[in-house]
Scaffold this active site. Structure first.
Site, mmCIF file in Angstrom:
data_model
loop_
_atom_site.group_PDB
_atom_site.id
_atom_site.type_symbol
_atom_site.label_atom_id
_atom_site.label_comp_id
_atom_site.label_asym_id
_atom_site.label_seq_id
_atom_site.Cartn_x
_atom_site.Cartn_y
_atom_site.Cartn_z
ATOM 1 C CG HIS A 258 37.929 43.649 34.295
ATOM 2 N ND1 HIS A 258 37.394 44.213 33.365
ATOM 3 C CD2 HIS A 258 39.015 43.580 34.005
ATOM 4 C CE1 HIS A 258 38.105 44.551 32.264
ATOM 5 N NE2 HIS A 258 39.375 44.037 32.703
HETATM 6 C C1 UD1 Z 1 43.778 40.889 33.453
HETATM 7 C C2 UD1 Z 1 44.501 41.954 32.895
HETATM 8 C C3 UD1 Z 1 43.745 43.006 32.325
HETATM 9 C C4 UD1 Z 1 42.567 42.246 31.513
HETATM 10 C C5 UD1 Z 1 41.580 41.112 31.973
HETATM 11 C C6 UD1 Z 1 40.658 40.658 31.389
HETATM 12 C C7 UD1 Z 1 46.790 41.755 33.909
HETATM 13 C C8 UD1 Z 1 47.513 42.471 34.712
HETATM 14 N N1 UD1 Z 1 45.340 42.444 33.615
HETATM 15 O O1 UD1 Z 1 43.095 41.273 34.760
HETATM 16 O O2 UD1 Z 1 44.285 43.795 31.624
HETATM 17 O O3 UD1 Z 1 41.591 43.739 31.110
HETATM 18 O O4 UD1 Z 1 42.533 40.249 32.464
HETATM 19 O O5 UD1 Z 1 39.903 39.844 32.148
HETATM 20 O O6 UD1 Z 1 46.956 40.834 33.596
HETATM 21 N N2 UD1 Z 1 39.506 34.767 37.756
HETATM 22 C C9 UD1 Z 1 38.875 33.837 37.824
HETATM 23 N N3 UD1 Z 1 38.698 33.010 36.799
HETATM 24 C C10 UD1 Z 1 39.558 33.404 35.704
HETATM 25 C C11 UD1 Z 1 40.507 34.423 35.871
HETATM 26 C C12 UD1 Z 1 40.489 35.209 36.948
HETATM 27 O O7 UD1 Z 1 38.000 33.383 38.776
HETATM 28 O O8 UD1 Z 1 39.425 32.494 34.691
HETATM 29 C C13 UD1 Z 1 39.799 35.553 39.257
HETATM 30 C C14 UD1 Z 1 40.655 35.174 40.280
HETATM 31 O O9 UD1 Z 1 40.187 35.339 41.726
HETATM 32 C C15 UD1 Z 1 41.717 36.052 39.938
HETATM 33 C C16 UD1 Z 1 41.084 37.525 39.446
HETATM 34 O O10 UD1 Z 1 40.018 37.093 38.781
HETATM 35 O O11 UD1 Z 1 42.650 36.417 41.111
HETATM 36 C C17 UD1 Z 1 41.755 38.387 38.646
HETATM 37 O O12 UD1 Z 1 42.259 37.655 37.677
HETATM 38 P P1 UD1 Z 1 43.606 37.906 37.014
HETATM 39 O O13 UD1 Z 1 44.102 37.378 35.713
HETATM 40 O O14 UD1 Z 1 44.684 38.366 37.800
HETATM 41 O O15 UD1 Z 1 43.644 39.745 36.534
HETATM 42 P P2 UD1 Z 1 42.280 40.280 35.666
HETATM 43 O O16 UD1 Z 1 41.612 41.088 36.519
HETATM 44 O O17 UD1 Z 1 41.428 39.175 34.843
#
Ligand code: UD1
Length: 382
Positions: A213
């Site tokens: 991811h």
């Molecule tokens: C974040 C962390 C990463 C960690 C990961 C675990 C940062 C920079 N990175 O990345 O180190 O390994 O979390 O998951 O903070 N989304 C959902 N539902 C949720 C959360 C996210 O649908 O509950 C989707 C959204 O479209 C969002 C995308 O996932 O834009 C990315 O989520 P985000 O929290 O920005 O970063 P992660 O890739 O999860």
């Protein structure tokens, strides 16, 4: 000065999935010693299976403060800004004296900055990790958080060396990683309560687990395509079931590039939505091997004696390479297949370099001592 030097209250900040796992042993220990604390939630992860499911599985108390903003689909800057404001409000309201932030997510960056600017004591769990890969948002966050923290809890001596080389100002304490505490505390519970293997009709040690991811993999179309080729190559070579719990970011990007149909047609590959902590721990614990770009899973696999192949060009957990539990494969099919072959041949008798499962006790003891000594110093100077 907004800091209330006599509050003695600890704030624990969570918000992204891996942080909830790593903080859970600390919360348990704070409860055990009867410390006054509260949980503040940044709102970064909000889907049930990325957030609430973990609070349930790990029996964590509900957060006292939660970010009211909807952070779905926001950019790094807007997400971090919203969390900075919400966490400042939480700290002004809850009046902690010390704030514990964990890991390298945007949540931790926002929390560390909010606490620093209020003059609170900032304690960073899982400090000193470095991938030296400046493409990674997590690497920016690690460096910044370490430089604004007062107490830096390192999982290993290597992490301590990184901090010394960086010239950080705070006190460095080597504790082990609380992820090991969590694995040891929960592995048996996971095995006895989760029916994930039965649900997916899997035989112990006869399947691989796959997760990816990370932004540098999912948001680079070339790498994402390569990853699909890697899965195809592993499927053809090993003819072993591959279980892939897919992160929401990965789903979005695969669909965006139209790669979801190619993926769905790969033999032996079973896609699931993101799993809860106990289901994932049970799945990982009985796997023959895991392929991942996650940092936490490299450590969990090491502790559970499951061979790991890392789908990145580097790792901020080089200890796993030193002890032989992990191989760096990048995202090139031949290299991934070779790494899987090599890891399957290796004896699973490596040493766990991430501590003895008592890291949270050291963390809490140090935090409480720090509160006490701060009070003593203030009283002395009054
Ligand atoms: C974040 C962390 C990463 C960690 C990961 C675990 C940062 C920079 N990175 O990345 O180190 O390994 O979390 O998951 O903070 N989304 C959902 N539902 C949720 C959360 C996210 O649908 O509950 C989707 C959204 O479209 C969002 C995308 O996932 O834009 C990315 O989520 P985000 O929290 O920005 O970063 P992660 O890739 O999860």
């Amino acid at each position: 000065v907004i800091r209330d030097p006599n509050s003695g209250v600890v704030a624990v900040v969570v918000g992204a999935r891996p942080g909830i796992i790593k903080m859970s042993p600390v919360v348990r220990e704070l409860e055990r010693v009867g410390a006054e604390f509260f949980i503040a939630h940044s709102g970064q992860h909000y889907s049930f299976n990325m957030d609430k499911q973990f609070f349930d599985d790990l029996h964590l108390p509900a957060p006292r403060f939660t970010n009211p903003d909807d952070l779905a689909g926001t950019s790094h800057g807007r997400q971090t800004a919203s969390m900075l404001i919400a966490l400042e409000d939480a700290f002004l309201d809850g009046r902690p004296e010390l704030v514990i932030v964990g890991g390298d997510a945007n949540t931790s960056l926002a929390a560390a900055l909010a606490a620093r600017k209020l003059g609170l004591i900032v304690a960073h769990l899982e400090s000193g990790l470095r991938s030296h890969d400046w493409r990674m948002p997590e690497e920016h966050n690690r460096v910044i958080i370490d430089h604004v923290s007062d107490v830096l809890f390192c999982p290993t001596e290597l992490a301590r060396d990184n901090l010394v080389a960086d010239g950080v100002r705070g006190e460095i304490v080597v504790t082990g990683n609380t992820v090991v505490d969590a694995v040891l505390q929960n592995a048996e519970i996971a095995r006895s309560t989760s029916d994930i293997r039965a649900r997916l009709e899997l035989t112990e040690r006869d399947y691989f687990v796959l997760t990816f991811h990370r932004e540098e993999n999912t948001d680079d179309p070339g790498r994402l395509r390569s990853l699909v080729d890697c899965i195809q190559a592993v499927s053809e070579r090993f003819r072993t079931p591959i279980i892939f719990p897919v992160h929401p970011r990965t789903v979005n990007r695969l669909e965006g590039l139209g790669l979801d149909t190619a993926l769905a047609s790969i033999d032996n590959l079973h896609l699931t939505s993101g799993l809860g902590y106990l289901d994932f721990a049970a799945l990982l614990g009985s796997a023959r091997l895991v392929m991942t770009d996650s940092g936490g899973i490299q450590e969990e696999a090491c502790a559970l004696r499951v061979p790991c192949v890392t789908l990145r060009d580097n790792t901020e957990r080089p200890e796993t390479l030193d002890v032989g539990s992990n191989a760096i494969a990048g995202v090139v099919p031949d290299s991934v297949v070779r790494s899987v072959e090599e890891m399957l041949r290796r004896p699973r008798d490596w040493r766990n370099p991430f501590g003895d499962g008592h890291a949270a006790e050291r963390v809490v003891e140090t935090c409480l001592a720090r509160l006490g000594s701060q009070r003593g110093a203030l009283a002395g100077s009054a």
